[in-house]
Design an enzyme around this catalytic site. Structure first.
Site, PDB file in Angstrom:
ATOM      1  N   LYS A 103      -7.335   1.861  -2.536  1.00  0.00           N
ATOM      2  CA  LYS A 103      -7.086   1.161  -1.262  1.00  0.00           C
ATOM      3  C   LYS A 103      -6.984   2.212  -0.186  1.00  0.00           C
ATOM      4  O   LYS A 103      -7.470   2.095   1.117  1.00  0.00           O
ATOM      5  CB  LYS A 103      -5.521   0.800  -1.453  1.00  0.00           C
ATOM      6  CG  LYS A 103      -4.968   0.325  -0.140  1.00  0.00           C
ATOM      7  CD  LYS A 103      -5.561  -0.904   0.459  1.00  0.00           C
ATOM      8  CE  LYS A 103      -5.191  -1.081   2.000  1.00  0.00           C
ATOM      9  NZ  LYS A 103      -4.185  -1.954   2.343  1.00  0.00           N
ATOM     10  N   THR A 128       0.889  -0.979   0.072  1.00  0.00           N
ATOM     11  CA  THR A 128       0.066  -0.105   0.031  1.00  0.00           C
ATOM     12  C   THR A 128       0.944   1.147   0.030  1.00  0.00           C
ATOM     13  O   THR A 128       1.658   1.380   1.075  1.00  0.00           O
ATOM     14  CB  THR A 128      -1.277   0.079   1.262  1.00  0.00           C
ATOM     15  OG1 THR A 128      -1.791  -1.079   1.185  1.00  0.00           O
ATOM     16  CG2 THR A 128      -1.810   1.268   1.181  1.00  0.00           C
ATOM     17  N   LYS A 185      -0.176   4.605   8.485  1.00  0.00           N
ATOM     18  CA  LYS A 185       0.535   5.094   7.349  1.00  0.00           C
ATOM     19  C   LYS A 185      -0.594   5.480   6.315  1.00  0.00           C
ATOM     20  O   LYS A 185      -0.816   6.550   5.599  1.00  0.00           O
ATOM     21  CB  LYS A 185       1.241   3.992   6.585  1.00  0.00           C
ATOM     22  CG  LYS A 185       1.818   4.338   5.058  1.00  0.00           C
ATOM     23  CD  LYS A 185       2.124   2.790   4.709  1.00  0.00           C
ATOM     24  CE  LYS A 185       0.990   1.991   4.679  1.00  0.00           C
ATOM     25  NZ  LYS A 185       1.544   0.716   3.886  1.00  0.00           N
TER      26      LYS A 185
END
Ligand code: NA7
Length: 286
Positions: free
Chosen positions: A171, A96, A239
């Protein structure tokens, strides 16, 4: 697709590579900390010396590493994927990252003659082990067609989302919603218990109504038992929140709820809970 490379054998990568080996693919693995290769070699994988070596010897190489810095590090330099990929071979980054990092990696790979697909996944340790991830693919359509059999082993669906960057964006949208939900869920559970309500009853009542979902079920039990065994590391959720908030800045999209949830995850990292499951955000909320 005769041979597959797999770079990055953390919680996710290890389970995904294991499924590919068990499905009969010829897999070569590499991990920065080489000790993590042993388990997969025991299952039948070969071990590559460097990312360059793996990319040069496999038809298609997958990567699953922690964050944008790690994903870039894999591709750059004399031992990086771009140095080995050559003409026509494929590189699929399933980490990701943000769309800008993904486009930078796409540039490195295509300039070296390779084909690139980004394919971050929705789903944590258990879906990775069960081969039921949701794979969010974008980039080279011919590579997408070529990797479909491997995606079918690792995931339950793998929609094609368009140009490089759109997988990363999808995502971040999905995980930003998940982080926000986990944060408000933790607040509700904590508030209710402080008001004298029974935690299990709160979970049962939420589960009986329109808010019922597998995440509340799984994480609810973890919060009540104070069990933070890592399925999805909290540091990775922070994150994703950070990258989503940055995308909001870039696109002038207000994200007041996500921005505040991001602060809770940051606080949890500061308190030393980054390696624990994302559910550990509860510890700084309760
Ligand atoms: P983990 O279990 O934290 O594993 C991270 C992996 O990334 C692991 O193989 C690391 O190697 C690797 N890593 C980290 N930094 C680097 C650098 N600089 N170079 C090469 N390899 C690196 O993460 P998960 O498996 O849970 O998550 C993977 C992705 O899926 C992530 O993007 C999540 O957001 C979703 P190590 O073993 O430390 O040598």
């Amino acid at each position: 697709m005769k041979s597959i490379g797999f770079l990055g054998l953390g919680i996710m990568g290890k389970a995904m590579a294991a499924n590919l080996i068990k499905a009969g693919f010829d897999v070569t693995v590499w991990n920065r900390n080489a000790a993590k290769c042993a388990e997969l070699v025991a299952l039948g994988a070969r071990q590559g010396a460097t990312p360059k070596d793996v990319a040069a010897h496999c038809d298609i190489t997958f990567a699953m590493v922690s964050d944008p810095e790690a994903a870039l590090a894999l591709c750059q330099g004399p031992d990086g994927v771009a140095a080995g990929i050559g003409t026509g071979r494929g590189y699929v980054d399933m980490s990701t990252v943000d769309d800008i990092t993904s486009k930078t990696i796409a540039g490195l790979i295509t300039q070296a003659g390779g084909r690139f697909l980004e394919a971050p996944v929705s789903g944590t340790k258990k879906p990775a082990e069960d081969g039921t991830l949701i794979i969010l693919a974008a980039g080279d359509p011919s590579l997408y067609d070529d990797v479909k059999p491997a995606f079918e082993v690792m995931g339950k669906m793998s929609p094609y989302l368009g140009d490089v960057g759109q997988g990363a964006n999808m995502k971040l949208v999905v995980n930003m919603m998940m982080g926000g939900m986990l944060s408000i869920f933790s607040e509700g559970l904590s508030l209710g218990q402080k008001a004298g309500l029974d935690g299990q009853q709160i979970l049962d009542i939420v589960d009986a109504g329109a808010m019922s979902n597998p995440m509340f079920k799984g994480k609810g039990a973890m919060l009540l038992n104070e069990n933070y065994t890592t399925s999805f590391p909290l540091k990775h959720m922070q994150k994703d929140m950070r990258l989503a908030v940055a995308l909001g800045d870039q696109l002038d999209q207000p994200l007041p709820t996500a921005a505040i949830a991001n602060e809770a995850f940051k606080q949890a990292i500061k308190a030393g809970f980054g390696e624990e499951d994302m559910a550990a955000v509860y510890k700084v909320i309760k």
